[in-house]
Design an enzyme around this catalytic site. Structure first.
Site, PDB file in Angstrom:
ATOM      1  N   ASN A  77     -13.371   6.493   1.592  1.00 31.85           N
ATOM      2  CA  ASN A  77     -14.075   5.529   1.707  1.00 31.85           C
ATOM      3  C   ASN A  77     -13.428   3.885   1.313  1.00 31.85           C
ATOM      4  O   ASN A  77     -13.977   3.460   0.533  1.00 31.85           O
ATOM      5  CB  ASN A  77     -15.120   5.409   0.382  1.00 31.85           C
ATOM      6  CG  ASN A  77     -16.520   4.566   0.669  1.00 31.85           C
ATOM      7  OD1 ASN A  77     -16.833   3.986   1.316  1.00 31.85           O
ATOM      8  ND2 ASN A  77     -16.876   3.771  -0.519  1.00 31.85           N
ATOM      9  N   HIS A 106       3.676  -7.901   9.987  1.00 28.70           N
ATOM     10  CA  HIS A 106       3.992  -9.641   9.830  1.00 28.70           C
ATOM     11  C   HIS A 106       5.885  -8.512   9.865  1.00 28.70           C
ATOM     12  O   HIS A 106       5.648  -8.050   8.478  1.00 28.70           O
ATOM     13  CB  HIS A 106       3.906 -10.375   9.453  1.00 28.70           C
ATOM     14  CG  HIS A 106       2.684 -10.928   9.105  1.00 28.70           C
ATOM     15  ND1 HIS A 106       1.562 -11.692   9.578  1.00 28.70           N
ATOM     16  CD2 HIS A 106       1.201 -10.574   7.811  1.00 28.70           C
ATOM     17  CE1 HIS A 106       0.541 -11.682   9.405  1.00 28.70           C
ATOM     18  NE2 HIS A 106       0.215 -10.899   8.173  1.00 28.70           N
ATOM     19  N   ALA A 163      -5.212   5.754  -9.875  1.00 24.64           N
ATOM     20  CA  ALA A 163      -6.400   3.988  -8.946  1.00 24.64           C
ATOM     21  C   ALA A 163      -5.086   3.061  -9.471  1.00 24.64           C
ATOM     22  O   ALA A 163      -4.075   3.074 -10.401  1.00 24.64           O
ATOM     23  CB  ALA A 163      -7.335   3.879 -10.685  1.00 24.64           C
ATOM     24  N   ARG A 183       5.147   6.506  -9.648  1.00 24.86           N
ATOM     25  CA  ARG A 183       6.192   6.396 -10.119  1.00 24.86           C
ATOM     26  C   ARG A 183       5.153   7.757 -10.354  1.00 24.86           C
ATOM     27  O   ARG A 183       4.707   7.709 -10.392  1.00 24.86           O
ATOM     28  CB  ARG A 183       6.708   5.971 -11.295  1.00 24.86           C
ATOM     29  CG  ARG A 183       7.490   4.668 -11.075  1.00 24.86           C
ATOM     30  CD  ARG A 183       8.630   4.600 -12.287  1.00 24.86           C
ATOM     31  NE  ARG A 183       7.604   3.550 -12.849  1.00 24.86           N
ATOM     32  CZ  ARG A 183       7.405   2.087 -12.617  1.00 24.86           C
ATOM     33  NH1 ARG A 183       8.225   1.752 -11.443  1.00 24.86           N
ATOM     34  NH2 ARG A 183       6.783   1.301 -13.540  1.00 24.86           N
TER      35      ARG A 183
END
Length: 193
Positions: A77, A106, A163, A183
């Site tokens: 999602n 870029h 998260a 980490r």
């Protein structure tokens, strides 16, 4: 868009769509779902989605001939942004807000990116100085919401990305990583695998 949805239902296994001059090869298992209304194309790109997967996020091809392969029983999602290749294994969970991108978008040097906006308006992109590297997400991985997976990363089997993490380096199998940059927090013991 209605015609595209019709053909997706009718010929769900292998579809070759030609929209304007952009060809897209879709190979979607009949037991899987895919939201085509969040798709951006370039020429000759390919999506392979294996069985029992649910792909609800955005898929963006930034360069011709890019490919995305999604395994079995995947829930996705987030956003997949490919200039080369993104490979997702089986039994993977990708939460909302996750961005998986196989390039820098870029050039680092301003002189090499100074004309980017003007070129976009003209339908061009100079990839000469943009770093691009494929991403591999192994089986049984869980990526927590709002995480970012950067170019060239391999996430090992069974790993968990906390998260809000930014993953810039490979993640070993059966570890939990978190943070910016991500980490290792701990290894996942045998009894939790």
């Amino acid at each position: 868009m209605q015609k595209i949805k019709y053909y997706l239902k009718k010929f769900k296994n292998l579809i070759i769509l030609i929209l304007n001059k952009n060809a897209l090869i879709l190979n979607i298992h009949p037991s899987s779902t895919f939201s085509i209304n969040r798709l951006q194309l370039k020429e000759n790109c390919a999506i392979n989605i294996d069985e029992h997967s649910q792909v609800e996020g955005a898929i963006c091809f930034d360069r011709d001939n890019a490919a995305i392969a999604i395994g079995k029983r995947v829930f996705m999602n987030g956003s997949l942004i490919a200039a080369q290749r993104i490979e997702i294994g089986d039994d993977v969970l990708i939460a909302w807000g996750v961005t998986i991108i196989d390039h820098n978008s870029h050039a680092i040097a301003f002189s090499d990116r100074a004309e980017d906006v003007i070129n976009w308006r003209l339908g061009r992109k100079d990839w000469t100085h943009v770093k691009v590297a494929p991403i591999k997400i192994s089986n049984k991985v869980w990526i927590g919401f709002n995480s970012i997976i950067c170019k060239g990363v391999t996430i090992g089997e069974g790993a968990i990305v906390g998260a809000g993490s930014v993953v810039t380096k490979d993640v070993p199998a059966w570890t939990i990583v978190a943070g910016n940059p991500a980490r290792i927090i701990r290894e996942i013991p045998e009894d939790e695998r």
